[in-house]
Design a protein around this motif. Sequence first.
Motif, PDB file in Angstrom:
ATOM      1  N   ASN A   1      58.336  14.713   8.350  1.00 12.89           N
ATOM      2  CA  ASN A   1      58.353  16.009   7.673  1.00 12.89           C
ATOM      3  C   ASN A   1      58.411  17.204   8.614  1.00 12.89           C
ATOM      4  O   ASN A   1      58.793  18.300   8.195  1.00 12.89           O
TER       5      ASN A   1
ATOM      6  N   SER B   1      61.518  20.580   1.915  1.00  9.67           N
ATOM      7  CA  SER B   1      60.574  20.145   0.879  1.00  9.67           C
ATOM      8  C   SER B   1      59.128  20.280   1.366  1.00  9.67           C
ATOM      9  O   SER B   1      58.242  20.667   0.598  1.00  9.67           O
ATOM     10  N   TYR B   2      58.878  20.006   2.624  1.00 10.52           N
ATOM     11  CA  TYR B   2      57.534  20.153   3.172  1.00 10.52           C
ATOM     12  C   TYR B   2      57.180  21.628   3.349  1.00 10.52           C
ATOM     13  O   TYR B   2      56.076  22.061   3.018  1.00 10.52           O
TER      14      TYR B   2
ATOM     15  N   GLN C   1      58.185  24.044   1.588  1.00  6.55           N
ATOM     16  CA  GLN C   1      57.933  24.597   0.250  1.00  6.55           C
ATOM     17  C   GLN C   1      56.478  24.406  -0.185  1.00  6.55           C
ATOM     18  O   GLN C   1      55.962  25.198  -0.960  1.00  6.55           O
ATOM     19  N   THR C   2      55.802  23.393   0.345  1.00 10.00           N
ATOM     20  CA  THR C   2      54.402  23.163  -0.043  1.00 10.00           C
ATOM     21  C   THR C   2      53.458  24.240   0.500  1.00 10.00           C
ATOM     22  O   THR C   2      52.322  24.347   0.051  1.00 10.00           O
TER      23      THR C   2
END
Length: 138
Positions: free
Chosen positions: A39, A57-58, A60-61
Amino acid sequence: MAFQISQTFLNLPVKDLKRSIAFFEALGFAFNPQFTDDNAACLILSDTAFAMLLTESYFQTFIKKDIANATKTTEFIMAVSVSSKEEVQELVRKALASGGSASNEPQDHGFMYTESFQDPDGHLWEVFHMDPTYVHEA
């Protein structure tokens, strides 16, 4: 009281982590394996400065807003200093040869020389050398 930052971590979203790692390795940078996985990758810029390359995607967390598309908008310019004009030119040459793209024309201000490039995700990097005798202590 003025704060003194002991370390700097820049977090950058990337579309393809393996491609980003290969790009920065081709420029001669290393990664800290302790903070690198599927990630994220910890790009070592200096003893106290790092860029965390995070899959989108990581990344975005950590945020509530949309991720900026760095190929269309500018969220920041990462400026890094090296020890000579020749190092500026060499680093930018490697960036362009390894999948980066040109950003601005070189600028020679006499006391400071700069060149810039975009990494494969469109993030802007300015590489500069400043004559150390020009910098005055505050």
